[in-house]
Each structure stands twice: as C-alpha cells, then as structure tokens.
Design a protein around this motif. Structure first.
Motif, PDB file in Angstrom:
ATOM      1  N   SER A 153     -36.346 -32.921  35.411  1.00  7.52           N
ATOM      2  CA  SER A 153     -36.995 -33.569  34.265  1.00  7.52           C
ATOM      3  C   SER A 153     -38.192 -32.800  33.721  1.00  7.52           C
ATOM      4  O   SER A 153     -39.072 -33.395  33.106  1.00  7.52           O
ATOM      5  CB  SER A 153     -37.446 -34.981  34.667  1.00  7.52           C
ATOM      6  OG  SER A 153     -38.325 -34.932  35.773  1.00  7.52           O
ATOM      7  N   SER A 154     -38.239 -31.513  33.915  1.00 12.40           N
ATOM      8  CA  SER A 154     -39.351 -30.741  33.358  1.00 12.40           C
ATOM      9  C   SER A 154     -38.846 -29.387  32.866  1.00 12.40           C
ATOM     10  O   SER A 154     -37.750 -28.944  33.213  1.00 12.40           O
ATOM     11  CB  SER A 154     -40.464 -30.544  34.404  1.00 12.40           C
ATOM     12  OG  SER A 154     -39.971 -29.887  35.547  1.00 12.40           O
ATOM     13  N   VAL A 178     -43.572 -38.935  22.269  1.00 10.30           N
ATOM     14  CA  VAL A 178     -42.368 -39.359  22.997  1.00 10.30           C
ATOM     15  C   VAL A 178     -41.872 -40.686  22.439  1.00 10.30           C
ATOM     16  O   VAL A 178     -42.640 -41.625  22.251  1.00 10.30           O
ATOM     17  CB  VAL A 178     -42.658 -39.506  24.506  1.00 10.30           C
ATOM     18  CG1 VAL A 178     -41.467 -40.113  25.228  1.00 10.30           C
ATOM     19  CG2 VAL A 178     -43.003 -38.141  25.096  1.00 10.30           C
ATOM     20  N   CYS A 193     -38.109 -36.046  22.278  1.00  4.12           N
ATOM     21  CA  CYS A 193     -39.410 -35.419  22.022  1.00  4.12           C
ATOM     22  C   CYS A 193     -39.210 -33.921  21.838  1.00  4.12           C
ATOM     23  O   CYS A 193     -38.117 -33.388  22.047  1.00  4.12           O
ATOM     24  CB  CYS A 193     -40.388 -35.687  23.171  1.00  4.12           C
ATOM     25  SG  CYS A 193     -39.891 -34.943  24.747  1.00  4.12           S
ATOM     26  N   LYS A 213     -33.444 -36.581  26.509  1.00  8.79           N
ATOM     27  CA  LYS A 213     -33.210 -36.435  27.944  1.00  8.79           C
ATOM     28  C   LYS A 213     -33.707 -37.670  28.694  1.00  8.79           C
ATOM     29  O   LYS A 213     -34.634 -38.350  28.244  1.00  8.79           O
ATOM     30  CB  LYS A 213     -33.919 -35.190  28.481  1.00  8.79           C
ATOM     31  CG  LYS A 213     -33.554 -34.847  29.926  1.00  8.79           C
ATOM     32  CD  LYS A 213     -34.087 -33.497  30.305  1.00  8.79           C
ATOM     33  CE  LYS A 213     -33.795 -33.173  31.762  1.00  8.79           C
ATOM     34  NZ  LYS A 213     -32.345 -33.138  32.039  1.00  8.79           N
ATOM     35  N   ALA A 267     -39.512 -30.265  23.178  1.00 10.99           N
ATOM     36  CA  ALA A 267     -39.310 -29.829  24.560  1.00 10.99           C
ATOM     37  C   ALA A 267     -40.615 -29.585  25.321  1.00 10.99           C
ATOM     38  O   ALA A 267     -40.740 -29.965  26.482  1.00 10.99           O
ATOM     39  CB  ALA A 267     -38.451 -28.562  24.583  1.00 10.99           C
ATOM     40  N   LEU A 289     -42.162 -32.659  26.939  1.00  9.21           N
ATOM     41  CA  LEU A 289     -41.344 -33.440  27.864  1.00  9.21           C
ATOM     42  C   LEU A 289     -42.159 -33.825  29.099  1.00  9.21           C
ATOM     43  O   LEU A 289     -42.654 -32.959  29.823  1.00  9.21           O
ATOM     44  CB  LEU A 289     -40.125 -32.630  28.298  1.00  9.21           C
ATOM     45  CG  LEU A 289     -39.202 -33.305  29.316  1.00  9.21           C
ATOM     46  CD1 LEU A 289     -38.494 -34.509  28.692  1.00  9.21           C
ATOM     47  CD2 LEU A 289     -38.182 -32.306  29.866  1.00  9.21           C
TER      48      LEU A 289
END
Length: 207
Positions: free
Chosen positions: A56-57, A166, A133, A100, A135, A138
């Motif tokens: 998630s990053s 976001v 959002c 995502k 990238a 994120l």
C-alpha cells in the motif's frame, strides 16, 4: 521501501518455469513508457510481501542501475505451496492518479464509552478502503479513531478523517458502515425442575 529487480530477457512458460526453479520470480513493470520484463529474488520478495507497506505504498525499484517509483498491482501465488509465481508493478510519477485499496488502522477502541462502560465489543465491518488520489499522496494506511464510539452508534465512512487529496470510492453506497459496537449477550441459565418421585401405592396381597 526499496527493492532490486533485474532485466528478464527470456519469456514464455518454459523460461518462467526455469526461473522459478532457480529461485527467481518473473514479473512485469507497466505504465509511463514501454513495459519492462523483470525478475526478482524469490525469498526477498516473499518476505517483503508479508509487510503491509509493500502492498500500500510507493516503492523504489532499482533496475539496471536506475531507480523509479512503482506500485505493486498484482501478485500470483501457487495454489498450495508458499511460492510467488508472478508479480506486476506500475510505474508512477507526480501526476499519476491511481485507485487502490489501503488498510484501516483502528485506534482508541479500548477507551471508548461503548467498550469501557457498556462492555460492548467492536465489529470491524470494513478493514480496508478503496481510495483514489495522486500516486505521491497515497497513504500507507488510514487511521480510524474509535475513542468516541458509543452504544447504538456506528462509525461510517464520512466520519473518517481522510488525508489531503484522498477520496473514497464507495461503488454506489453513499456512506457505508466501517465499525459498529455489539452489545454483550446475556446468557439465560434455565434450571430444569427435578421430576417428582412416583407415589408409593399400597401393596395388594393375600392375607
């Protein structure tokens, strides 16, 4: 997080099988230019995939001595062996807009009135949110504060404080529930009465 990838020259099912036998994982990097066929060390990737942040990053990928920002997009696992079969990454930059799923981290649950006073348990209806959002913005995760939770009231998506830039994708649901308190069950103990002893009749007999 940073990882090292190597250029993969051979393609096809047979080449991928030989890669896996040698302890490598075939993969691809797409977006922002031509797709690149890559290979990675299996053990290093397998351990990295156990970390939440890897999913998630934004990641720093080193390929042929150059670094680029990428995002993990898909992972294929063996159906029963602890083995990664294939992995996909997407190149991103400061203008790339992405959608995502990111995990939710719940805090303050034990200090809430619902848990501390009313002895409720908290049911986490949703453990991740799909967001959109740029990238570079994120978040690794989104924090959900449950310290104000009270009995009979749930926390909804609109109650969550989102990072700047976001937005949540709800797929038609205007304001879905994220967490809700569940009241403790009261157990009823039923004691069955013992059956009455049969009455003793007078014995009949000849004198």
């Amino acid at each position: 997080m940073k990882f090292v990838a190597f250029e993969r020259k051979l393609q096809g099912t047979g080449a991928s099988r030989r890669l896996r036998i040698s302890g490598k994982v075939p993969g691809i990097v797409f977006g922002a230019g031509e797709p690149a066929m890559i290979e990675l060390d299996h053990n290093a990737l397998f351990h990295a995939l156990k970390k939440e942040a890897f999913h998630s990053s934004i990641l720093d990928m080193e390929l042929n001595g150059k670094e680029s920002k990428v995002l993990l997009r898909d992972v294929q696992y063996h159906p029963w062996k602890p083995q990664v079969l294939h992995v996909d990454f997407q190149r991103v930059d400061s203008t790339t807009k992405i959608t995502k799923k990111v995990p939710l981290h719940f805090i303050g649950e034990a200090e809430s009135v619902a848990v501390k006073t009313d002895k409720c348990t908290v049911s986490h209806i949703v453990t991740e949110l799909e967001i959109t959002c740029v990238a570079v913005e994120l978040p690794e995760f989104i924090e959900v504060d449950l310290s104000g939770l009270t009995k009979g009231h749930s926390v909804h998506v609109n109650d969550i404080k989102l990072p700047a830039g976001v937005k949540v994708v709800t797929h038609g649901k205007p304001n879905p529930v994220v967490a809700t308190p569940v009241e403790p069950k009261v157990e009823e103990i039923v004691v069955a009465a013992a059956p009455a002893a049969p009455a003793k009749g007078k014995a009949k007999g000849k004198k």
